[in-house]
Design a protein around this motif. Structure first.
Motif, PDB file in Angstrom:
ATOM      1  N   GLU A 233      -6.658  -0.856  -5.682  1.00  0.00           N
ATOM      2  CA  GLU A 233      -6.680   0.115  -6.775  1.00  0.00           C
ATOM      3  C   GLU A 233      -8.091   0.670  -6.982  1.00  0.00           C
ATOM      4  OE1 GLU A 233      -4.475   2.202  -9.157  1.00  0.00           O
ATOM      5  OE2 GLU A 233      -3.685   0.194  -9.563  1.00  0.00           O
ATOM      6  N   ARG A 324      -0.765   9.186  -7.460  1.00  0.00           N
ATOM      7  CA  ARG A 324      -1.193   7.843  -7.085  1.00  0.00           C
ATOM      8  C   ARG A 324      -0.037   7.064  -6.446  1.00  0.00           C
ATOM      9  NH1 ARG A 324      -5.355   4.474  -8.586  1.00  0.00           N
ATOM     10  NH2 ARG A 324      -6.502   6.429  -8.307  1.00  0.00           N
ATOM     11  N   TRP A 328       0.581   4.342  -2.923  1.00  0.00           N
ATOM     12  CA  TRP A 328       1.217   3.024  -2.998  1.00  0.00           C
ATOM     13  C   TRP A 328       2.524   2.997  -2.202  1.00  0.00           C
ATOM     14  CZ3 TRP A 328      -1.850  -0.611  -4.047  1.00  0.00           C
ATOM     15  CH2 TRP A 328      -2.763  -0.586  -5.093  1.00  0.00           C
TER      16      TRP A 328
END
Length: 404
Positions: A233, A324, A328
């Motif tokens: 992250e 984002r 992922w």
């Protein structure tokens, strides 16, 4: 060429280009190239497809490994490429003919003379390579050793150059892509461990030093420590805001439809299933998310690690605006395909991290879309048993969409 049960050429209505490039006529295409090569008297002993790219339009590109028998009984190995339709680059030698009552043009070239990657030949020419290294202030004390790591015809190539104890990487892209690659490196090198560019050339070459560590894919295989989700992250948080001003890539909906169409062509017996799956992915409500800087192809092979720390971030050509969750989802999809116990553990750890920040309903269609893209890989790389491997990846995409 001979084909086994797992290697049959797909037979849907729009694959005449594939039939031409993967069928018995492939030998004739190779002979056409050799007629203008340094080996006009050579006998074509074998023609083996090493990678195949196909577009929904039916355009195709095939990279062949060719064995030639020479008049003196020696064997020469060559790499040749054939392309049709929108995948045919300007500058390729073209052979034209009729197939299935339509005229078709096939572009042909020999490695390393890719017409879309004009910088590639200089890396295989010892004199030109030494000149390039000297202009980058690389010591010429030891003769350079070049190893090809990857080659995607008309798109890119990556080569490793070793000179003494110094290790470098050369990335070759189309000349039009070089300014964007240079800009991204200039942006990211200020805030993340990405390679600095030693030198670039206008014909599409970027030379950079090796970074410490080895890929997280290697760490998975060796069961070495891996960076935790919080560290990953942090890497994503450090992507510079200026990336959001760059052009945006296709979103997961358009990608799902594209890869669904490709799969329907290459595995026609799964056509209805993949088309239905692509529609379901595109129709899923994935919520509203802010546009943020993203890597664009974030997965274990792009991460260099050492002792559980991130020491490098690679292949930033795709960095730009997105969500984002896109990054992922890409990582989780790749780890789902890897499927080793170590990969499953890391995926589970990452998934718990993501679950605390996003709705699973927003994540799962993105993972499923990436898995549809990965499902095209076994055919593209012509792996043994590619049909079964493709089905397994389609199964994974369905599973992620319904019950991850």
């Amino acid at each position: 060429m001979h084909s086994g049960a797992n290697d049959r050429v797909p037979t849907p209505s729009r694959t005449s280009d594939l039939h031409l490039l993967l069928g018995s006529s492939a030998r004739e295409l190779v002979a056409a190239v050799l007629g203008a090569s340094p080996f006009p008297a050579a006998e074509v002993r074998s023609v083996r497809p090493m990678s195949v790219t196909v577009q929904p339009s039916g355009a195709a590109l095939v990279r062949y490994a060719v064995e030639l028998g020479m008049p003196d009984a020696t064997v020469v190995r060559e790499t040749l490429v054939a392309a049709t339709g929108s995948l045919l680059p300007r500058g390729a030698a073209v052979v034209e003919g009729d197939i299935d009552a339509r005229q078709i043009a096939v572009g042909l070239w020999r490695w390393p003379n890719d017409p879309a990657l004009p910088a590639l030949p200089r890396l295989l020419d010892p004199h030109r390579l030494r000149s390039l290294l000297a202009s980058a202030d690389v010591s010429g004390e030891h003769p350079p050793i070049v190893r090809v790591l990857s080659y995607r015809p008309t798109r890119r190539a990556v080569l490793e150059i070793t000179t003494g104890e110094q290790r470098l990487f050369a990335k070759v892209v189309t000349p039009s892509q070089l300014p964007g690659l240079r800009d991204r490196h200039d942006l990211l090198v200020q805030c993340l461990p990405v390679p600095r560019l030693l030198i670039t050339t206008d014909d599409g070459l970027a030379l950079m030093p090796a970074l410490p560590g080895s890929s997280a894919r290697t760490a998975l295989r060796l069961r070495d420590p891996l960076p935790g989700p919080a560290m990953l992250e942090d890497v994503l948080d450090r992507l510079p805001a200026a990336l959001t001003g760059l052009p945006r890539r296709s979103d997961h909906r358009r990608s799902a439809h594209h890869y669904g169409a490709v799969l329907a062509m290459t595995v026609p017996e799964e056509g209805h299933r993949v088309t239905t799956l692509a529609d379901a992915i595109a129709d899923a409500d994935v919520g509203e998310h802010p546009i943020v800087p993203t890597h664009g192809d974030f997965y274990e092979h792009q991460l260099l690690t050492s002792g559980g720390q991130v020491t490098g971030l690679l292949d930033i050509d795709t960095a730009g605006p997105g969500h984002r969750l896109d990054d992922w989802a890409n990582l989780l999809a790749h780890l789902s395909v890897t499927g080793t116990p170590q990969a499953r553990r890391w995926r589970s750890e990452i998934l718990w991290h993501v679950r605390d920040r996003f709705r699973m309903d927003d994540l799962c269609p993105r993972v499923a879309s990436t898995l549809l893209g990965l499902a095209t890989g076994p055919f593209r790389t012509q792996r043994a048993g590619w049909r079964e491997r493709t089905r397994q990846r389609i199964d994974l995409a369905e599973h992620w969409l319904t019950s991850p």
